[in-house]
Write a protein that holds these residues in place. Structure first.
Motif, mmCIF file in Angstrom:
data_model
loop_
_atom_site.group_PDB
_atom_site.id
_atom_site.type_symbol
_atom_site.label_atom_id
_atom_site.label_comp_id
_atom_site.label_asym_id
_atom_site.label_seq_id
_atom_site.Cartn_x
_atom_site.Cartn_y
_atom_site.Cartn_z
ATOM 1 N N ILE A 30 13.591 21.197 29.513
ATOM 2 C CA ILE A 30 13.733 19.949 28.763
ATOM 3 C C ILE A 30 14.322 20.253 27.389
ATOM 4 C CG2 ILE A 30 12.514 18.012 27.680
ATOM 5 C CD1 ILE A 30 10.483 18.183 30.030
ATOM 6 N N GLY A 31 13.842 21.313 26.741
ATOM 7 C CA GLY A 31 14.370 21.687 25.434
ATOM 8 C C GLY A 31 15.843 22.041 25.473
ATOM 9 N N GLU A 32 16.266 22.730 26.519
ATOM 10 C CA GLU A 32 17.683 23.116 26.645
ATOM 11 C C GLU A 32 18.585 21.910 26.830
ATOM 12 O OE1 GLU A 32 17.739 27.444 28.816
ATOM 13 O OE2 GLU A 32 17.324 25.705 30.079
ATOM 14 N N LYS A 33 18.139 20.954 27.623
ATOM 15 C CA LYS A 33 18.977 19.803 27.987
ATOM 16 C C LYS A 33 18.725 18.575 27.117
ATOM 17 C CE LYS A 33 21.030 21.650 31.575
ATOM 18 N NZ LYS A 33 22.457 21.710 31.761
ATOM 19 N N ARG A 34 17.722 18.626 26.271
ATOM 20 C CA ARG A 34 17.289 17.538 25.389
ATOM 21 C C ARG A 34 16.535 16.446 26.131
ATOM 22 N NH1 ARG A 34 17.444 21.082 22.291
ATOM 23 N NH2 ARG A 34 19.245 21.597 21.070
ATOM 24 N N GLN A 67 7.799 10.388 27.602
ATOM 25 C CA GLN A 67 8.631 9.753 28.617
ATOM 26 C C GLN A 67 9.307 8.550 27.969
ATOM 27 O OE1 GLN A 67 6.650 7.537 31.829
ATOM 28 N NE2 GLN A 67 7.573 9.046 33.204
ATOM 29 N N GLU A 68 10.591 8.384 28.245
ATOM 30 C CA GLU A 68 11.315 7.247 27.696
ATOM 31 C C GLU A 68 12.430 6.843 28.656
ATOM 32 O OE1 GLU A 68 14.223 9.580 24.603
ATOM 33 O OE2 GLU A 68 12.143 9.295 23.963
ATOM 34 N N LEU A 69 13.005 5.697 28.403
ATOM 35 C CA LEU A 69 14.144 5.239 29.192
ATOM 36 C C LEU A 69 15.427 5.611 28.466
ATOM 37 C CD1 LEU A 69 12.956 1.710 30.384
ATOM 38 C CD2 LEU A 69 13.046 3.828 31.700
ATOM 39 N N GLU A 70 16.396 6.066 29.236
ATOM 40 C CA GLU A 70 17.684 6.476 28.677
ATOM 41 C C GLU A 70 18.783 5.828 29.514
ATOM 42 O OE1 GLU A 70 18.631 10.699 27.270
ATOM 43 O OE2 GLU A 70 19.483 10.657 29.290
ATOM 44 N N ASP A 71 19.793 5.312 28.847
ATOM 45 C CA ASP A 71 20.920 4.718 29.559
ATOM 46 C C ASP A 71 21.822 5.830 30.081
ATOM 47 O OD1 ASP A 71 22.668 2.633 30.472
ATOM 48 O OD2 ASP A 71 23.991 3.152 28.800
ATOM 49 N N ARG A 72 21.994 5.866 31.396
ATOM 50 C CA ARG A 72 22.877 6.841 32.038
ATOM 51 C C ARG A 72 23.877 6.064 32.879
ATOM 52 N NH1 ARG A 72 19.827 12.409 33.697
ATOM 53 N NH2 ARG A 72 19.031 12.871 31.628
ATOM 54 N N ASN A 73 25.080 5.945 32.337
ATOM 55 C CA ASN A 73 26.153 5.228 33.033
ATOM 56 C C ASN A 73 25.755 3.803 33.398
ATOM 57 O OD1 ASN A 73 27.716 7.612 32.945
ATOM 58 N ND2 ASN A 73 26.777 8.337 34.843
ATOM 59 N N GLY A 74 25.149 3.106 32.451
ATOM 60 C CA GLY A 74 24.780 1.712 32.649
ATOM 61 C C GLY A 74 23.494 1.494 33.420
ATOM 62 N N VAL A 75 22.808 2.564 33.764
ATOM 63 C CA VAL A 75 21.546 2.462 34.498
ATOM 64 C C VAL A 75 20.448 3.112 33.662
ATOM 65 C CG1 VAL A 75 20.332 3.133 36.605
ATOM 66 C CG2 VAL A 75 22.765 2.584 36.711
ATOM 67 N N SER A 76 19.313 2.426 33.577
ATOM 68 C CA SER A 76 18.182 2.999 32.844
ATOM 69 C C SER A 76 17.509 4.061 33.703
ATOM 70 C CB SER A 76 17.161 1.922 32.492
ATOM 71 O OG SER A 76 17.669 1.096 31.487
ATOM 72 N N ALA A 77 17.347 5.234 33.124
ATOM 73 C CA ALA A 77 16.701 6.344 33.828
ATOM 74 C C ALA A 77 15.470 6.780 33.040
ATOM 75 C CB ALA A 77 17.667 7.513 33.971
ATOM 76 N N LYS A 78 14.391 7.082 33.757
ATOM 77 C CA LYS A 78 13.182 7.596 33.127
ATOM 78 C C LYS A 78 13.398 9.082 32.865
ATOM 79 C CE LYS A 78 9.550 6.534 35.430
ATOM 80 N NZ LYS A 78 8.325 6.505 36.278
ATOM 81 N N VAL A 79 13.327 9.470 31.588
ATOM 82 C CA VAL A 79 13.566 10.855 31.207
ATOM 83 C C VAL A 79 12.408 11.366 30.353
ATOM 84 C CG1 VAL A 79 16.083 10.633 31.282
ATOM 85 C CG2 VAL A 79 14.876 10.256 29.113
ATOM 86 N N TYR A 80 12.379 12.684 30.210
ATOM 87 C CA TYR A 80 11.374 13.349 29.384
ATOM 88 C C TYR A 80 12.087 14.045 28.240
ATOM 89 C CZ TYR A 80 8.343 12.278 33.255
ATOM 90 O OH TYR A 80 7.634 11.608 34.210
#
Length: 155
Positions: A30-34, A67-80
């Protein structure tokens, strides 16, 4: 990183979690990829889906990541994403070269699997219709970790 020389202190429960298989490797990735999704971690790391899920849940409870939501190409993705404590631990992990060691381990295991498959393909008769169906059983990550420990220097 103990007692007075640490800029942060972890409690006993966080220490227990960090000792569990995969927790520090997830933290480092997670730290490497943010930010990382569960599916990203499952694909990239040599851990089962249930182990990844358990560690993500426990790490969130121990404030290692959020945990948060991130916009990935117009789609909300659950990310850490690493929380403050997780970031401090990640910085120390990088100081210990854990990021490089984890990546090297993954590359070695993939290379072993590729060579095993090549061995079987080389030893198989040319033109046999069953050759295309050859699929190697995946090695248990635990067994591979035990095997690779012999190559790691301990302080």
């Amino acid at each position: 990183m103990s007692g007075d020389d640490s800029e942060f202190d972890i409690d006993e429960h966080t220490a227990e979690l960090l000792q569990k298989k995969g927790t520090i490797e997830i933290l480092v990735r997670i730290g490497e990829k943010r930010t990382q999704r569960h599916t990203d971690l499952r694909k990239e790391l040599l851990l089962s889906s249930s182990t990844v899920q358990q560690r993500l849940k426990a790490g969130k409870q121990r404030d290692l990541w959020k945990q948060e939501l991130e916009d990935r190409n117009g789609v909300s993705a659950k990310v850490y994403r690493l929380a403050e404590l997780g970031q401090a631990l990640y910085d120390h992990a990088v100081d210990e070269d854990l990021n490089t060691l984890y990546q090297t381990r993954r590359e070695i295991i993939k290379e072993i699997q590729d060579r095993e498959r090549r061995l079987i393909l080389t030893a198989s008769p040319a033109g046999a219709d069953w050759v295309s169906d050859i699929q190697m059983e995946e090695h248990s990550p635990h067994d591979l970790q035990k095997f690779l420990q012999q190559f790691i220097e301990t302080p």
